[in-house]
Design an enzyme around this catalytic site. Structure first.
Site, PDB file in Angstrom:
ATOM      1  CE  LYS A  22      -1.387   1.662   4.012  1.00 39.01           C
ATOM      2  NZ  LYS A  22      -1.332   2.992   4.597  1.00 39.01           N
ATOM      3  CG  ASN A  23       2.370   2.742   3.484  1.00 34.18           C
ATOM      4  OD1 ASN A  23       1.214   3.081   3.221  1.00 34.18           O
ATOM      5  ND2 ASN A  23       2.802   2.544   4.718  1.00 34.18           N
ATOM      6  NE  ARG A  92      -0.782  13.267   8.306  1.00 38.78           N
ATOM      7  CZ  ARG A  92       0.352  13.172   7.670  1.00 38.78           C
ATOM      8  NH1 ARG A  92       0.694  12.076   7.050  1.00 38.78           N
ATOM      9  NH2 ARG A  92       1.176  14.190   7.647  1.00 38.78           N
ATOM     10  CB  CYS A 116      -4.706  11.093  11.854  1.00 38.96           C
ATOM     11  SG  CYS A 116      -3.081  10.474  12.178  1.00 38.96           S
ATOM     12  NE  ARG A 121       0.652  10.119  10.321  1.00 42.00           N
ATOM     13  CZ  ARG A 121       0.198   9.140   9.538  1.00 42.00           C
ATOM     14  NH1 ARG A 121      -0.995   8.650   9.718  1.00 42.00           N
ATOM     15  NH2 ARG A 121       0.956   8.660   8.580  1.00 42.00           N
ATOM     16  CG  ASP A 306       3.332   1.370   9.443  1.00 48.28           C
ATOM     17  OD1 ASP A 306       2.915   2.200  10.260  1.00 48.28           O
ATOM     18  OD2 ASP A 306       3.583   1.646   8.257  1.00 48.28           O
ATOM     19  CB  ILE A 328       7.633   6.621  14.446  1.00 52.09           C
ATOM     20  CG1 ILE A 328       8.857   5.700  14.293  1.00 52.09           C
ATOM     21  CG2 ILE A 328       7.341   7.375  13.143  1.00 52.09           C
ATOM     22  CD1 ILE A 328      10.132   6.369  13.865  1.00 52.09           C
ATOM     23  NE  ARG A 398      -7.087   4.684   5.946  1.00 51.86           N
ATOM     24  CZ  ARG A 398      -6.552   5.777   6.434  1.00 51.86           C
ATOM     25  NH1 ARG A 398      -6.922   6.210   7.606  1.00 51.86           N
ATOM     26  NH2 ARG A 398      -5.649   6.443   5.744  1.00 51.86           N
TER      27      ARG A 398
HETATM   28  N1  EPU Z   1       6.489  14.630  10.741  1.00 49.09           N
HETATM   29  C1  EPU Z   1       6.562  15.975  11.007  1.00 49.09           C
HETATM   30  N2  EPU Z   1       6.470  16.845   9.961  1.00 49.09           N
HETATM   31  C2  EPU Z   1       6.304  16.433   8.668  1.00 49.09           C
HETATM   32  C3  EPU Z   1       6.239  15.056   8.409  1.00 49.09           C
HETATM   33  C4  EPU Z   1       6.335  14.166   9.466  1.00 49.09           C
HETATM   34  O1  EPU Z   1       6.703  16.382  12.153  1.00 49.09           O
HETATM   35  O2  EPU Z   1       6.228  17.288   7.772  1.00 49.09           O
HETATM   36  C5  EPU Z   1       6.587  13.669  11.859  1.00 49.09           C
HETATM   37  C6  EPU Z   1       5.313  12.834  12.010  1.00 49.09           C
HETATM   38  O3  EPU Z   1       4.327  13.509  12.768  1.00 49.09           O
HETATM   39  C7  EPU Z   1       5.830  11.579  12.665  1.00 49.09           C
HETATM   40  C8  EPU Z   1       7.232  11.433  12.063  1.00 49.09           C
HETATM   41  O4  EPU Z   1       7.577  12.733  11.542  1.00 49.09           O
HETATM   42  O5  EPU Z   1       5.943  11.759  14.043  1.00 49.09           O
HETATM   43  C9  EPU Z   1       7.361  10.426  10.940  1.00 49.09           C
HETATM   44  O6  EPU Z   1       6.319  10.608  10.017  1.00 49.09           O
HETATM   45  P1  EPU Z   1       6.442  10.263   8.482  1.00 49.09           P
HETATM   46  O7  EPU Z   1       6.279  11.522   7.702  1.00 49.09           O
HETATM   47  O8  EPU Z   1       7.614   9.406   8.203  1.00 49.09           O
HETATM   48  O9  EPU Z   1       5.116   9.391   8.273  1.00 49.09           O
HETATM   49  P2  EPU Z   1       4.239   9.405   6.978  1.00 49.09           P
HETATM   50  O10 EPU Z   1       5.104   9.598   5.806  1.00 49.09           O
HETATM   51  O11 EPU Z   1       3.086  10.308   7.186  1.00 49.09           O
HETATM   52  C10 EPU Z   1       4.432   6.872   6.412  1.00 49.09           C
HETATM   53  C11 EPU Z   1       3.491   5.725   6.248  1.00 49.09           C
HETATM   54  C12 EPU Z   1       2.929   5.353   7.611  1.00 49.09           C
HETATM   55  C13 EPU Z   1       4.090   4.973   8.520  1.00 49.09           C
HETATM   56  C14 EPU Z   1       5.097   6.116   8.602  1.00 49.09           C
HETATM   57  C15 EPU Z   1       6.335   5.790   9.394  1.00 49.09           C
HETATM   58  C16 EPU Z   1       2.641   6.076   4.013  1.00 49.09           C
HETATM   59  C17 EPU Z   1       1.508   6.440   3.136  1.00 49.09           C
HETATM   60  N3  EPU Z   1       2.431   6.129   5.332  1.00 49.09           N
HETATM   61  O12 EPU Z   1       3.661   7.933   6.964  1.00 49.09           O
HETATM   62  O13 EPU Z   1       2.079   4.237   7.406  1.00 49.09           O
HETATM   63  O14 EPU Z   1       3.623   4.679   9.812  1.00 49.09           O
HETATM   64  O15 EPU Z   1       5.500   6.486   7.266  1.00 49.09           O
HETATM   65  O16 EPU Z   1       6.963   4.680   8.865  1.00 49.09           O
HETATM   66  O17 EPU Z   1       3.706   5.732   3.524  1.00 49.09           O
HETATM   67  C18 EPU Z   1       0.308   2.755   7.890  1.00 49.09           C
HETATM   68  O18 EPU Z   1       0.525   2.209   6.800  1.00 49.09           O
HETATM   69  O19 EPU Z   1      -0.449   2.272   8.770  1.00 49.09           O
HETATM   70  C19 EPU Z   1       0.960   4.041   8.174  1.00 49.09           C
HETATM   71  C20 EPU Z   1       0.517   4.866   9.119  1.00 49.09           C
END
Ligand code: EPU
Length: 420
Positions: A22-23, A92, A116, A121, A306, A328, A398
């Site tokens: 998915k990701n 998101r 969320c 996030r 995850d 995280i 999802r």
């Molecule tokens: N963060 C910030 N600012 C930003 C972006 C992130 O402070 O601009 C913080 C977040 O709040 C969090 C940390 O940085 O505390 C890491 O977040 P990250 O941006 O890496 O997460 P993401 O890209 O939103 C993806 C996956 C998530 C997975 C995380 C961590 C996708 C679509 N989603 O989310 O997947 O948990 O990386 O590995 O790739 C899931 O599949 O259940 C899921 C939540």
């Protein structure tokens, strides 16, 4: 709203096949916005987040054709370079279109995500990066507007903290920016590498994906491609844990063992026998006692956040105390109270959950709060005595493709009850 009815206590036996990630699918679909030519994507999982992303692409003006599990997306023209609130609030990852739209159209309007279930996030790091590539940002009515009428310019973007979709968003912006972009402190997840492989096939010039420094030489335009996305490592990990928690003998096919190293290490330490039955096949069984082993979530290649909830379900069945630390996300222990209602002994102290085991689990009515929490409750239900009724199954839909059908084929007594 659908529910799952689970009769626990049956060891899983047989084979389960993993779907595409998915990701990986979500950024790959967003990348289709970067070219007017058709992009063919294979092994896209038919999960609800993918459907939401497809709606978003169509709203932007892309056409989508799906046949025999193969998707063909063509964004010949972008009519609305926009991600509306209705879609961003349900997913998101909709913010992944920000970079590609700004790069291709010189303008993007994307709703800001709210909170969320697993924490605040924000997308501040995506925005700071785009500004460095020369986009002018403004905020109006809950939306971010990015403007770069003369195109984006390459720059050095340092991420203050590692962000997976932030790295992907900026990578997609940088491929069409003029000159060189360096992304430092970039995410090293396999999904980033997969996106870079797709973009490279589309004509992008990228070096270093999979390391923390990614270099991109911008090109004027990208073309179509035909790409199969990688196996879903989180789905694979969930099934491996399902085999272990039910003390079954389960074979997980079409996975990528190299992407599961940290989980496999923990499982082996905990007394689970994991064997590589082939280059893309893993087999699990538990020959003796399960032993408690601590885990701390980290960015890849560390232990995946995850998989934290699913691993915690397993640790409720292990002998001893395990300390599970979530680094995280600040609010990703929503499964704890539900696991406790099923008989688990877990205490939360800040970012740590202290699990004392083993405790027998007994089936109960439980409610899932997010995708991975739902998966952990399914696992607990499979291991529990009696019946578990899991509500709000839409969370699991999802990100898991027909999970109940896959588990049932390995002997699990699980079925979906559809309610109007
Ligand atoms: N963060 C910030 N600012 C930003 C972006 C992130 O402070 O601009 C913080 C977040 O709040 C969090 C940390 O940085 O505390 C890491 O977040 P990250 O941006 O890496 O997460 P993401 O890209 O939103 C993806 C996956 C998530 C997975 C995380 C961590 C996708 C679509 N989603 O989310 O997947 O948990 O990386 O590995 O790739 C899931 O599949 O259940 C899921 C939540």
């Amino acid at each position: 709203m659908d529910k799952f009815l689970i009769e626990g206590g049956v060891p899983l036996e047989g084979e389960i096949e993993v779907s595409g990630a998915k990701n990986s699918a979500l950024p790959a679909l967003a990348a289709c916005l970067l070219t007017e030519e058709p992009v063919t994507l294979r092994r896209i999982p038919l999960v609800r987040d993918v459907q939401t992303m497809l709606q978003l692409l169509e709203r932007c003006g892309a056409s989508v054709h799906s046949e025999d599990g193969v998707l063909r997306v063509q964004a010949a023209e972008i009519v609305h370079p926009e991600a509306p609130y209705e879609l961003v609030k349900t997913m998101r990852a909709s913010s992944l279109v920000l970079g590609p739209l700004a790069a291709r159209c010189g303008r993007a309007r994307v709703s800001l995500p709210g909170g969320c279930a697993i924490g605040a996030r924000p997308i501040n790091l995506h925005l700071a990066g785009l500004e460095q590539l020369g986009a002018r940002l403004s905020q109006e009515h809950g939306y971010i507007v990015a403007e770069a009428p003369n195109g984006l310019r390459g720059a050095t973007v340092h991420f203050d903290r590692i962000t997976v979709t932030g790295t992907e968003d900026l990578l997609m912006a940088a491929v069409l920016a003029e000159g060189e972009t360096v992304l430092s402190n970039a995410a090293r997840e396999p999904e980033v590498v997969d996106l870079a492989a797709l973009l490279t096939q589309m004509g992008a010039r990228i070096e270093g994906a999979g390391t923390s420094t990614i270099r991109v030489q911008g090109v004027r335009r990208l073309h179509g491609a035909d790409h199969a996305i990688i196996a879903d490592r989180i789905e694979a990990g969930t099934f491996l844990i399902a085999g272990a928690i039910t003390r079954g003998r389960l074979v997980v096919r079409r996975c990528e063992p190299a992407h599961l190293t940290s989980l496999l290490h923990k499982l082996r330490q905990a007394g689970v026998e994991v064997t590589e039955a082939g280059p893309d096949t893993l087999a699990v069984r538990v020959p003796g006692k399960l032993i408690s082993v601590d885990a701390t979530t980290e960015e890849y290649p560390g232990f995946a956040t995850d998989l934290q909830a699913q691993y915690m379900a397993l640790m409720t069945q292990a002998h001893g105390i395990s300390i599970i630390t979530e680094t995280i996300f600040e609010n990703r222990f929503m499964h704890v109270l539900e696991l406790a209602r099923m008989g688990a002994n877990i205490r939360v102290e800040g970012r740590q959950a202290i699990v004392a085991g083993p405790t027998p689990l007994s089936g109960a009515a439980v409610i899932a709060s997010d995708l991975r929490a739902s998966a952990s409750l399914v696992l607990a239900g499979l291991a529990a005595r009696g019946q578990t009724v899991l509500d709000r199954v839409y969370h699991i839909d999802r990100g898991y493709e027909k999970i109940e059908e896959k588990l049932a084929r390995a002997g699990a007594r699980i079925r979906r009850i559809s309610e109007l």
